[in-house]
Motif scaffolding. Sequence first.
Motif, PDB file in Angstrom:
ATOM      1  N   ALA A  22     -16.854  24.185   0.002  1.00 28.86           N
ATOM      2  CA  ALA A  22     -17.660  24.223   1.236  1.00 28.86           C
ATOM      3  C   ALA A  22     -17.985  25.672   1.577  1.00 28.86           C
ATOM      4  O   ALA A  22     -17.161  26.546   1.369  1.00 28.86           O
ATOM      5  CB  ALA A  22     -16.905  23.564   2.375  1.00 28.86           C
ATOM      6  N   PRO A  23     -19.157  25.934   2.069  1.00 32.55           N
ATOM      7  CA  PRO A  23     -20.222  25.054   2.529  1.00 32.55           C
ATOM      8  C   PRO A  23     -21.167  24.579   1.425  1.00 32.55           C
ATOM      9  O   PRO A  23     -22.097  23.836   1.698  1.00 32.55           O
ATOM     10  CB  PRO A  23     -20.981  25.933   3.517  1.00 32.55           C
ATOM     11  CG  PRO A  23     -20.840  27.310   2.970  1.00 32.55           C
ATOM     12  CD  PRO A  23     -19.453  27.340   2.367  1.00 32.55           C
ATOM     13  N   HIS A  24     -20.922  25.006   0.185  1.00 29.40           N
ATOM     14  CA  HIS A  24     -21.777  24.557  -0.912  1.00 29.40           C
ATOM     15  C   HIS A  24     -21.553  23.067  -1.156  1.00 29.40           C
ATOM     16  O   HIS A  24     -20.483  22.538  -0.874  1.00 29.40           O
ATOM     17  CB  HIS A  24     -21.479  25.363  -2.179  1.00 29.40           C
ATOM     18  CG  HIS A  24     -21.595  26.841  -1.968  1.00 29.40           C
ATOM     19  ND1 HIS A  24     -22.796  27.453  -1.723  1.00 29.40           N
ATOM     20  CD2 HIS A  24     -20.659  27.804  -1.906  1.00 29.40           C
ATOM     21  CE1 HIS A  24     -22.596  28.744  -1.542  1.00 29.40           C
ATOM     22  NE2 HIS A  24     -21.301  28.982  -1.643  1.00 29.40           N
ATOM     23  N   ASN A  25     -22.544  22.387  -1.663  1.00 29.14           N
ATOM     24  CA  ASN A  25     -22.512  20.948  -1.970  1.00 29.14           C
ATOM     25  C   ASN A  25     -22.451  20.049  -0.740  1.00 29.14           C
ATOM     26  O   ASN A  25     -22.169  18.859  -0.862  1.00 29.14           O
ATOM     27  CB  ASN A  25     -21.352  20.603  -2.916  1.00 29.14           C
ATOM     28  CG  ASN A  25     -21.510  21.252  -4.264  1.00 29.14           C
ATOM     29  OD1 ASN A  25     -22.625  21.486  -4.715  1.00 29.14           O
ATOM     30  ND2 ASN A  25     -20.406  21.567  -4.901  1.00 29.14           N
ATOM     31  N   THR A  26     -22.690  20.589   0.446  1.00 26.29           N
ATOM     32  CA  THR A  26     -22.674  19.776   1.658  1.00 26.29           C
ATOM     33  C   THR A  26     -23.723  18.670   1.585  1.00 26.29           C
ATOM     34  O   THR A  26     -23.446  17.527   1.949  1.00 26.29           O
ATOM     35  CB  THR A  26     -22.903  20.654   2.899  1.00 26.29           C
ATOM     36  OG1 THR A  26     -21.851  21.618   2.964  1.00 26.29           O
ATOM     37  CG2 THR A  26     -22.910  19.838   4.167  1.00 26.29           C
ATOM     38  N   THR A  27     -24.909  18.989   1.106  1.00 24.00           N
ATOM     39  CA  THR A  27     -25.960  17.972   1.021  1.00 24.00           C
ATOM     40  C   THR A  27     -25.566  16.845   0.057  1.00 24.00           C
ATOM     41  O   THR A  27     -25.848  15.677   0.316  1.00 24.00           O
ATOM     42  CB  THR A  27     -27.310  18.575   0.586  1.00 24.00           C
ATOM     43  OG1 THR A  27     -27.131  19.308  -0.623  1.00 24.00           O
ATOM     44  CG2 THR A  27     -27.871  19.488   1.655  1.00 24.00           C
ATOM     45  N   PHE A  28     -24.888  17.188  -1.027  1.00 25.15           N
ATOM     46  CA  PHE A  28     -24.428  16.173  -1.977  1.00 25.15           C
ATOM     47  C   PHE A  28     -23.467  15.202  -1.291  1.00 25.15           C
ATOM     48  O   PHE A  28     -23.619  13.979  -1.390  1.00 25.15           O
ATOM     49  CB  PHE A  28     -23.737  16.841  -3.174  1.00 25.15           C
ATOM     50  CG  PHE A  28     -22.933  15.891  -4.011  1.00 25.15           C
ATOM     51  CD1 PHE A  28     -23.558  15.011  -4.890  1.00 25.15           C
ATOM     52  CD2 PHE A  28     -21.553  15.853  -3.916  1.00 25.15           C
ATOM     53  CE1 PHE A  28     -22.821  14.121  -5.658  1.00 25.15           C
ATOM     54  CE2 PHE A  28     -20.802  14.973  -4.684  1.00 25.15           C
ATOM     55  CZ  PHE A  28     -21.439  14.105  -5.559  1.00 25.15           C
ATOM     56  N   TRP A  29     -22.469  15.743  -0.584  1.00 25.49           N
ATOM     57  CA  TRP A  29     -21.472  14.899   0.063  1.00 25.49           C
ATOM     58  C   TRP A  29     -22.088  14.051   1.170  1.00 25.49           C
ATOM     59  O   TRP A  29     -21.740  12.880   1.335  1.00 25.49           O
ATOM     60  CB  TRP A  29     -20.319  15.730   0.617  1.00 25.49           C
ATOM     61  CG  TRP A  29     -19.508  16.379  -0.464  1.00 25.49           C
ATOM     62  CD1 TRP A  29     -19.410  17.717  -0.726  1.00 25.49           C
ATOM     63  CD2 TRP A  29     -18.703  15.726  -1.443  1.00 25.49           C
ATOM     64  NE1 TRP A  29     -18.585  17.934  -1.800  1.00 25.49           N
ATOM     65  CE2 TRP A  29     -18.138  16.722  -2.257  1.00 25.49           C
ATOM     66  CE3 TRP A  29     -18.403  14.398  -1.708  1.00 25.49           C
ATOM     67  CZ2 TRP A  29     -17.288  16.428  -3.317  1.00 25.49           C
ATOM     68  CZ3 TRP A  29     -17.547  14.106  -2.767  1.00 25.49           C
ATOM     69  CH2 TRP A  29     -17.008  15.114  -3.558  1.00 25.49           C
ATOM     70  N   LYS A  30     -23.034  14.615   1.915  1.00 15.18           N
ATOM     71  CA  LYS A  30     -23.684  13.849   2.985  1.00 15.18           C
ATOM     72  C   LYS A  30     -24.559  12.737   2.406  1.00 15.18           C
ATOM     73  O   LYS A  30     -24.661  11.668   2.978  1.00 15.18           O
ATOM     74  CB  LYS A  30     -24.500  14.773   3.885  1.00 15.18           C
ATOM     75  CG  LYS A  30     -23.623  15.597   4.802  1.00 15.18           C
ATOM     76  CD  LYS A  30     -24.434  16.359   5.806  1.00 15.18           C
ATOM     77  CE  LYS A  30     -23.499  17.116   6.702  1.00 15.18           C
ATOM     78  NZ  LYS A  30     -23.879  17.125   8.067  1.00 15.18           N
ATOM     79  N   ARG A  31     -25.185  13.015   1.299  1.00 18.57           N
ATOM     80  CA  ARG A  31     -25.996  11.990   0.646  1.00 18.57           C
ATOM     81  C   ARG A  31     -25.106  10.844   0.162  1.00 18.57           C
ATOM     82  O   ARG A  31     -25.466   9.678   0.223  1.00 18.57           O
ATOM     83  CB  ARG A  31     -26.749  12.600  -0.540  1.00 18.57           C
ATOM     84  CG  ARG A  31     -27.938  11.779  -0.970  1.00 18.57           C
ATOM     85  CD  ARG A  31     -28.808  12.435  -2.036  1.00 18.57           C
ATOM     86  NE  ARG A  31     -29.124  13.820  -1.759  1.00 18.57           N
ATOM     87  CZ  ARG A  31     -28.997  14.813  -2.654  1.00 18.57           C
ATOM     88  NH1 ARG A  31     -28.578  14.567  -3.871  1.00 18.57           N
ATOM     89  NH2 ARG A  31     -29.303  16.040  -2.339  1.00 18.57           N
ATOM     90  N   LEU A  32     -23.911  11.192  -0.294  1.00 20.08           N
ATOM     91  CA  LEU A  32     -22.987  10.199  -0.817  1.00 20.08           C
ATOM     92  C   LEU A  32     -22.309   9.385   0.289  1.00 20.08           C
ATOM     93  O   LEU A  32     -22.189   8.164   0.183  1.00 20.08           O
ATOM     94  CB  LEU A  32     -21.916  10.899  -1.665  1.00 20.08           C
ATOM     95  CG  LEU A  32     -21.037  10.029  -2.527  1.00 20.08           C
ATOM     96  CD1 LEU A  32     -21.848   9.279  -3.577  1.00 20.08           C
ATOM     97  CD2 LEU A  32     -19.995  10.895  -3.209  1.00 20.08           C
TER      98      LEU A  32
END
Length: 192
Positions: A22-32
């Motif tokens: 975090a904060p990297h890959n936040t969009t991935f986790w939210k999409r999931l």
Amino acid sequence: MITQCRRRRTKFKPRILYSDTAPHNTTFWKRLFGPQLLVRLGLFHLLHRITDTLDSKCGAYWSALVSLKACFYAYVDEDWKALYDCLKNGTMNNIESDKGMTDEEITVVQESKRWKQRYEVYLRKLMRSATDMRNLLRSWTQTHRDKSDVEGRPLFSRDTEKAVKEQMKKVEHAAEPSEIDFYTEIPPPKKS
């Protein structure tokens, strides 16, 4: 694999996820997991990035580690008071010895690996605000920058200050959100 697990658990809607990136890959986790998900940097990872640069064989290591942790969190007062009372009156000491600890002995234990192994589990942590973390980290760096042990072994490596500065940029991703209650009180069983 995560997608397969997700299909089996249709009602699984986590509110928070702690990640080492975090904060990297936040969009991935939210999409999931959905837009309601809060993605936070795990405290372990934040601390680890700094402690990896310290010399663990230096005599000043444990003292510096205790004060480094204090930059990020404090213990809940009622928990600390209850543990302190138990240590003072001897109820948490070895069975052979019901003698309580002195203040000096408690301080020595706090600055050792034994504290984490035996006593820290009884204490809830209160995360500090990102601003407090930054200010305390700055102060911690100034206090411990030139520390060394009796053999002259320095605590800081050449990478320590750089690691601290980098983590100071990320502390707002480690701060706990106020809208989530992280502790659930479990009452003792009736026969205890």
